[in-house]
Design a protein around this motif. Structure first.
Motif, PDB file in Angstrom:
ATOM      1  N   PRO A  25       7.621 113.824  19.391  1.00 46.55           N
ATOM      2  CA  PRO A  25       6.489 113.106  19.980  1.00 46.55           C
ATOM      3  C   PRO A  25       6.824 112.482  21.336  1.00 46.55           C
ATOM      4  N   HIS A  26       5.804 112.339  22.143  1.00 41.28           N
ATOM      5  CA  HIS A  26       5.888 111.504  23.338  1.00 41.28           C
ATOM      6  C   HIS A  26       5.548 110.097  22.847  1.00 41.28           C
ATOM      7  N   ILE A  27       6.293 109.089  23.288  1.00 37.81           N
ATOM      8  CA  ILE A  27       6.121 107.734  22.765  1.00 37.81           C
ATOM      9  C   ILE A  27       5.876 106.756  23.912  1.00 37.81           C
ATOM     10  N   LEU A  28       4.882 105.880  23.724  1.00 30.76           N
ATOM     11  CA  LEU A  28       4.608 104.792  24.657  1.00 30.76           C
ATOM     12  C   LEU A  28       4.657 103.483  23.872  1.00 30.76           C
ATOM     13  N   VAL A  29       5.319 102.489  24.427  1.00 37.98           N
ATOM     14  CA  VAL A  29       5.360 101.164  23.833  1.00 37.98           C
ATOM     15  C   VAL A  29       4.492 100.261  24.710  1.00 37.98           C
ATOM     16  N   ALA A  30       3.437  99.699  24.119  1.00 33.98           N
ATOM     17  CA  ALA A  30       2.491  98.873  24.875  1.00 33.98           C
ATOM     18  C   ALA A  30       2.664  97.404  24.499  1.00 33.98           C
ATOM     19  N   GLY A  31       3.022  96.602  25.489  1.00 36.10           N
ATOM     20  CA  GLY A  31       3.122  95.168  25.267  1.00 36.10           C
ATOM     21  C   GLY A  31       4.510  94.675  24.950  1.00 36.10           C
ATOM     22  N   MET A  32       5.491  95.529  25.064  1.00 36.26           N
ATOM     23  CA  MET A  32       6.880  95.133  24.827  1.00 36.26           C
ATOM     24  C   MET A  32       7.753  96.002  25.709  1.00 36.26           C
ATOM     25  N   ASN A  33       8.468  95.394  26.606  1.00 34.30           N
ATOM     26  CA  ASN A  33       9.322  96.141  27.524  1.00 34.30           C
ATOM     27  C   ASN A  33      10.758  95.700  27.301  1.00 34.30           C
ATOM     28  N   GLU A  34      11.381  96.287  26.301  1.00 27.63           N
ATOM     29  CA  GLU A  34      12.734  95.890  25.919  1.00 27.63           C
ATOM     30  C   GLU A  34      13.653  97.104  25.962  1.00 27.63           C
ATOM     31  N   ALA A  35      14.774  96.971  26.643  1.00 31.00           N
ATOM     32  CA  ALA A  35      15.705  98.082  26.826  1.00 31.00           C
ATOM     33  C   ALA A  35      16.203  98.651  25.498  1.00 31.00           C
ATOM     34  N   SER A  36      16.261  97.851  24.460  1.00 31.50           N
ATOM     35  CA  SER A  36      16.754  98.355  23.173  1.00 31.50           C
ATOM     36  C   SER A  36      15.877  99.489  22.646  1.00 31.50           C
ATOM     37  N   MET A  37      14.603  99.512  23.043  1.00 29.64           N
ATOM     38  CA  MET A  37      13.726 100.616  22.627  1.00 29.64           C
ATOM     39  C   MET A  37      14.206 101.938  23.222  1.00 29.64           C
ATOM     40  N   LEU A  38      14.739 101.898  24.438  1.00 31.60           N
ATOM     41  CA  LEU A  38      15.265 103.116  25.061  1.00 31.60           C
ATOM     42  C   LEU A  38      16.421 103.687  24.250  1.00 31.60           C
ATOM     43  N   PHE A  39      17.292 102.805  23.778  1.00 37.50           N
ATOM     44  CA  PHE A  39      18.439 103.258  22.999  1.00 37.50           C
ATOM     45  C   PHE A  39      18.024 103.767  21.625  1.00 37.50           C
ATOM     46  N   ALA A  40      17.042 103.113  21.023  1.00 35.20           N
ATOM     47  CA  ALA A  40      16.626 103.484  19.672  1.00 35.20           C
ATOM     48  C   ALA A  40      15.710 104.701  19.636  1.00 35.20           C
ATOM     49  N   LEU A  41      14.818 104.812  20.621  1.00 29.71           N
ATOM     50  CA  LEU A  41      13.797 105.866  20.591  1.00 29.71           C
ATOM     51  C   LEU A  41      14.040 106.978  21.604  1.00 29.71           C
ATOM     52  N   GLY A  42      14.978 106.799  22.500  1.00 21.89           N
ATOM     53  CA  GLY A  42      15.283 107.830  23.483  1.00 21.89           C
ATOM     54  C   GLY A  42      14.829 107.451  24.876  1.00 21.89           C
ATOM     55  N   LYS A  43      15.482 108.032  25.841  1.00 22.00           N
ATOM     56  CA  LYS A  43      15.240 107.662  27.240  1.00 22.00           C
ATOM     57  C   LYS A  43      13.892 108.123  27.773  1.00 22.00           C
ATOM     58  N   ASP A  44      13.199 108.987  27.055  1.00 21.24           N
ATOM     59  CA  ASP A  44      11.935 109.523  27.547  1.00 21.24           C
ATOM     60  C   ASP A  44      10.715 108.713  27.122  1.00 21.24           C
ATOM     61  N   ILE A  45      10.915 107.558  26.514  1.00 19.85           N
ATOM     62  CA  ILE A  45       9.747 106.770  26.145  1.00 19.85           C
ATOM     63  C   ILE A  45       9.155 106.118  27.391  1.00 19.85           C
ATOM     64  N   THR A  46       7.892 105.731  27.271  1.00 20.86           N
ATOM     65  CA  THR A  46       7.162 105.105  28.364  1.00 20.86           C
ATOM     66  C   THR A  46       6.764 103.702  27.929  1.00 20.86           C
ATOM     67  N   PHE A  47       6.713 102.785  28.879  1.00 20.46           N
ATOM     68  CA  PHE A  47       6.237 101.434  28.613  1.00 20.46           C
ATOM     69  C   PHE A  47       4.933 101.234  29.375  1.00 20.46           C
ATOM     70  N   GLY A  48       4.011 100.484  28.789  1.00 26.28           N
ATOM     71  CA  GLY A  48       2.745 100.234  29.465  1.00 26.28           C
ATOM     72  C   GLY A  48       1.958  99.146  28.771  1.00 26.28           C
ATOM     73  N   ASP A  49       0.676  99.100  29.100  1.00 31.06           N
ATOM     74  CA  ASP A  49      -0.220  98.107  28.500  1.00 31.06           C
ATOM     75  C   ASP A  49      -1.241  98.823  27.614  1.00 31.06           C
ATOM     76  N   GLY A  50      -2.210  98.070  27.120  1.00 34.17           N
ATOM     77  CA  GLY A  50      -3.198  98.641  26.217  1.00 34.17           C
ATOM     78  C   GLY A  50      -4.036  99.744  26.838  1.00 34.17           C
ATOM     79  N   ALA A  51      -4.451  99.563  28.084  1.00 34.70           N
ATOM     80  CA  ALA A  51      -5.242 100.595  28.768  1.00 34.70           C
ATOM     81  C   ALA A  51      -4.413 101.866  28.962  1.00 34.70           C
ATOM     82  N   ALA A  52      -3.160 101.711  29.343  1.00 30.89           N
ATOM     83  CA  ALA A  52      -2.278 102.869  29.501  1.00 30.89           C
ATOM     84  C   ALA A  52      -2.076 103.578  28.162  1.00 30.89           C
ATOM     85  N   ALA A  53      -2.032 102.825  27.079  1.00 32.36           N
ATOM     86  CA  ALA A  53      -1.856 103.409  25.746  1.00 32.36           C
ATOM     87  C   ALA A  53      -3.042 104.296  25.374  1.00 32.36           C
ATOM     88  N   ALA A  54      -4.252 103.843  25.695  1.00 31.72           N
ATOM     89  CA  ALA A  54      -5.446 104.649  25.406  1.00 31.72           C
ATOM     90  C   ALA A  54      -5.428 105.939  26.209  1.00 31.72           C
TER      91      ALA A  54
END
Length: 125
Positions: A36-65
């Protein structure tokens, strides 16, 4: 003795602090799709990169939609404060809100606050 008692009581609860590994574990258990392509909306924490992979995206609610409106399997981890913008952006696109596939809660080390993330996807059930 007090330190040992506190250690024994608190350490079994310590996994609640580490939300990123719990997110990876939960997504693995749900097995929504293979890559899957993964976006995390509302939390910008580097640990997510390590846990979910370097290709995740960070954004807000509108970007998530907008992210879920793209092709291929996509998963959004949506923080509660981002839900109004997420819903408004979906409505503007004429889309309905996908049902939550679950949630993950824990401590956001970046903000120093507890956070809950709903798991949303464009993949069919």
């Amino acid at each position: 003795i007090v330190q040992a008692l506190l250690f024994g009581l608190l350490m079994p609860q310590a996994d609640r602090f580490w939300i990123a590994p719990r997110a990876a574990e939960t997504l693995g258990r749900l097995n929504i799709c293979h890559s899957p392509h993964i976006l995390v909306a509302g939390m910008n924490e580097a640990s997510m990169l390590f846990a979910l992979g370097k290709d995740i995206t960070f954004g807000d609610g509108a970007a998530a939609a907008a992210f879920l409106d793209e092709p291929e399997c996509r998963i959004v981890l949506l923080a509660a404060p981002q839900k109004p913008a997420f819903k408004a952006s979906l409505a503007a696109r004429g889309k309905s809100e996908p049902g939550s596939r679950g949630s993950i809660d824990g401590f956001n080390l970046g903000s120093g606050k507890w956070i809950a993330l709903d798991i949303m996807t464009n993949a069919p059930r």
